[in-house]
Design a protein around this motif. Sequence first.
Motif, PDB file in Angstrom:
ATOM      1  N   ASP A  88       0.808  -1.224   0.000  1.00  0.00           N
ATOM      2  CA  ASP A  88       0.000   0.000   0.000  1.00  0.00           C
ATOM      3  C   ASP A  88       0.835   1.264   0.000  1.00  0.00           C
ATOM      4  O   ASP A  88       2.010   1.244   0.328  1.00  0.00           O
ATOM      5  N   ASP A  89       0.134   2.342  -0.350  1.00  0.00           N
ATOM      6  CA  ASP A  89       0.739   3.676  -0.270  1.00  0.00           C
ATOM      7  C   ASP A  89       0.188   4.396   0.952  1.00  0.00           C
ATOM      8  O   ASP A  89      -0.700   5.242   0.836  1.00  0.00           O
ATOM      9  N   VAL A  90       0.706   4.023   2.118  1.00  0.00           N
ATOM     10  CA  VAL A  90       0.302   4.759   3.323  1.00  0.00           C
ATOM     11  C   VAL A  90       1.375   5.830   3.528  1.00  0.00           C
ATOM     12  O   VAL A  90       2.263   5.702   4.357  1.00  0.00           O
ATOM     13  N   LYS A 187      11.838   4.248  -1.770  1.00  0.00           N
ATOM     14  CA  LYS A 187      11.666   4.650  -3.176  1.00  0.00           C
ATOM     15  C   LYS A 187      12.154   6.070  -3.372  1.00  0.00           C
ATOM     16  O   LYS A 187      12.338   6.780  -2.381  1.00  0.00           O
ATOM     17  N   HIS A 188      12.297   6.529  -4.637  1.00  0.00           N
ATOM     18  CA  HIS A 188      12.231   5.774  -5.894  1.00  0.00           C
ATOM     19  C   HIS A 188      13.654   5.717  -6.400  1.00  0.00           C
ATOM     20  O   HIS A 188      14.246   6.788  -6.634  1.00  0.00           O
ATOM     21  N   ILE A 189      14.168   4.542  -6.598  1.00  0.00           N
ATOM     22  CA  ILE A 189      15.591   4.392  -6.910  1.00  0.00           C
ATOM     23  C   ILE A 189      15.803   4.432  -8.420  1.00  0.00           C
ATOM     24  O   ILE A 189      15.266   3.593  -9.124  1.00  0.00           O
ATOM     25  N   SER A 265       9.137  -2.732  -9.570  1.00  0.00           N
ATOM     26  CA  SER A 265       9.142  -1.597 -10.501  1.00  0.00           C
ATOM     27  C   SER A 265       8.117  -0.600 -10.005  1.00  0.00           C
ATOM     28  O   SER A 265       7.223  -0.946  -9.240  1.00  0.00           O
ATOM     29  N   ASP A 266       8.221   0.651 -10.435  1.00  0.00           N
ATOM     30  CA  ASP A 266       7.111   1.565 -10.171  1.00  0.00           C
ATOM     31  C   ASP A 266       5.977   1.229 -11.144  1.00  0.00           C
ATOM     32  O   ASP A 266       6.131   0.404 -12.058  1.00  0.00           O
ATOM     33  N   TYR A 267       4.860   1.873 -10.958  1.00  0.00           N
ATOM     34  CA  TYR A 267       3.605   1.592 -11.657  1.00  0.00           C
ATOM     35  C   TYR A 267       3.776   1.629 -13.186  1.00  0.00           C
ATOM     36  O   TYR A 267       3.948   2.697 -13.778  1.00  0.00           O
TER      37      TYR A 267
HETATM   38  C1  BGC Z   1       4.112   6.173  -7.660  1.00  0.00           C
HETATM   39  C2  BGC Z   1       4.648   5.414  -6.469  1.00  0.00           C
HETATM   40  C3  BGC Z   1       3.553   4.622  -5.813  1.00  0.00           C
HETATM   41  C4  BGC Z   1       2.928   3.714  -6.854  1.00  0.00           C
HETATM   42  C5  BGC Z   1       1.845   2.803  -6.328  1.00  0.00           C
HETATM   43  C6  BGC Z   1       3.290   5.317  -8.583  1.00  0.00           C
HETATM   44  O1  BGC Z   1       2.627   6.063  -9.529  1.00  0.00           O
HETATM   45  O2  BGC Z   1       5.193   6.749  -8.365  1.00  0.00           O
HETATM   46  O3  BGC Z   1       5.247   6.303  -5.568  1.00  0.00           O
HETATM   47  O4  BGC Z   1       4.049   3.911  -4.720  1.00  0.00           O
HETATM   48  O5  BGC Z   1       2.378   4.513  -7.883  1.00  0.00           O
HETATM   49  O6  BGC Z   1       0.675   3.462  -6.081  1.00  0.00           O
END
Ligand code: BGC
Length: 741
Positions: A88-90, A187-189, A265-267
């Motif tokens: 998750d993105d908390v 993140k983000h590397i 990977s990122d999204y």
């Molecule tokens: C963001 C990330 C995030 C991911 C998942 C991406 O668009 O860059 O920071 O963790 O989405 O929601």
Amino acid sequence: MKDKDLINLLNQMTLDEKIGQMVQVAGDIFLEDTIDVSTGPLKNLGLSNEMLYNVGSILNVMGAERVKKVQDEYLSKSRLKIPLLFMDDVINGYKIAFPIPIAQGCSWNVETIKEMTKISAMESNIAGANVNFSPMVDLSRDARWGRVMESIEGEDPYLGQVYAKAMVEAYQGKDLSELGNIASCVKHIAAYGAVEAGRDYNTVDMSEREFRQYYLPSYKAAIESGAEMIMTSFNIVNGIPATINKWLIQDIIRNELNFKGIVISDYGAIEETIAHGASKDEKQAALNAINAGVDIEMMSSMYSNNLKELCLENKEIEEKVNESVLRILRLKNKLGLFENPYGNIDKQKEDIYIMNKDNLERAKKLTQETFVMLKNENNILPLDTNKKIALIGPYADNSAITGSWSMFSDRTKNKTILDMFKERMTNEKLLYSKGTEILREEKINEILRADGLPLIHVENEKEKEELSIKEAFETAKEAEIIILLLGEHYRQSGEACSRSNISLPENQIKLINELHRLNKPMIMILFNGRPLQLNNVADKFDGILEVWFPGTTGARAITEVLFGDVNPSGKLTMSFPQNAGQCPIYYNHYNTGRPLLRDFRYMSRYQDIPTESFYSFGYGLSYCNFKYENLKLDKNKMTEEDIITVTIDVENQSAYEGYEVIQLYIQDLFGSVVRPVKELKGFKKEFFKPFEKRQIKFEIDIEMLKFWNQDLEYIAEEGDFKVYVGGNSVNVLEETFKLNR
Ligand code: BGC
């Protein structure tokens, strides 16, 4: 499970099942009545129905009941019953929204940050989170980049290292399976904050020395503190997208930093390597990513559609798949999911713990530490409550103050500043008028259009604005102090929110200029996610309080600071530029051959603005007045083994009690490569009683003098150094010493 059991499990898996573990999807699909990925929201992913029951992890599904339902549905159909991981993105809290990360950094209080992180971890863990995509430690020097709001470190790698360690430890605890602990994904590397011109997702190209010196240290600190995962960034790093960059992932992260965890990977970032022009098609994108060492693909289908074929063509690829899957199984095991696939999900605890009174009270205290007082002429603050006060502006009666990453937060508890003032002041003393909207129609529509949402139309907008400002003017006329609550829209900072103009919106500036004509004391409370251009408005105000997007308890926290119950103590972690033309700007820059030491044309300067920032790194005022004197070093020469003790007297020359952040900077005056004009190397946040004077101590050791030299060795070089100590990066006392090796 023992490691050998995990290896056994791996050996039982089919190739499809293995590849599935390496795929992450949004989990809502499992909550639908009929699951059909050929028509549903996952259609674009190109996943087959069978493959769906092989995926290894889920993005952003939270809530005990929802998570349990997804896990149950998945396990009921999956052959080997390997539990899903929930990631998750908390970013700044789950149900309680804490201040946005840039604000948290401004507390300069590691304990405060740890406490916020712990509460977030506990709230989200009982609601089903196993992994959190935090901390974000991208060094951020460019206020045009919308994601500076997410950067806990702002422009300083030393702060970044300290905070990264604190956050990773607070998320993960000692045992990941214990209640309240979740795995941390740093993140983000890498170097995402250095995108050219501050435009999100743009190119990053820098020398390896610059990278190692400034951008890498915070990621490294997170990894060394045990972060279980890293996320690659969208940008290219020196010509190759980070997500398929072998030098970055293999040489630096895995081999040099000895990272054993999972790379995600990122999204959609693997697929994006095609648009970058670094992979010719989907199959090559998958190949490039697996070769670079990406274990999990987030939300695109390069792996699910191509890895099998790649494995069948080349045994070595299957070996890599095995390694990745084993890493994923190991994390699931550490989280205790094989024993209990629901982890620490607990509906009852959810009801009791989440948003409970104690945590809200703690959140408020923590939030107060993140505010930065930028101006306080004639001690306009704290407020004189005998005076008649007008609250004016679009943030006076607005509870949307949690920032752009607070999608899970419970907004029902958010109050507005107006609510809070009403609790403390009588109707006769308190006036209110909105004055203007945050943004005009045209600007709101820019945001809505980018989000694919229906546009709005305001009938007779111009006339309405005139009337509204006039009304505010009439209201303010009655007041003795005017408080303007202004700022950015919360969708103007965050991902994909780069801006070339970082000034307040025009309509708000118009409101300021109108009210300024009244010639009354004015205070500005600023809600925003990035350093703003303030040189066009600051002189109209006697007081300015930067509160960022302060979260659930923000309104109460702000009100208590304004009324003087609590003394502000935050300091900036990013320089506020004169205007966007100065970006990127940061305090720890190099000297040019022509530093602006005298007023002469051919100097490194601008014709239209000063060279220095408007508000500098480390700056922030208090109701106390702190005096610094007597900076002393116990010796002026050191060798590698020595430690220099630095002392300074700090005096609170006021009747208020409060905290001060005492900052230690060092400058290496001459090196085999040029060194910054100063670098933060230590800080202490200390409490002072009224009129208290105390000696503060720092120690300097050889580690603090090291840098990446000409041959990319990390060493300290002999020679002269300067030590600076003060309450910000500009007003400092200085001393010198020599290093003899
Ligand atoms: C963001 C990330 C995030 C991911 C998942 C991406 O668009 O860059 O920071 O963790 O989405 O929601």
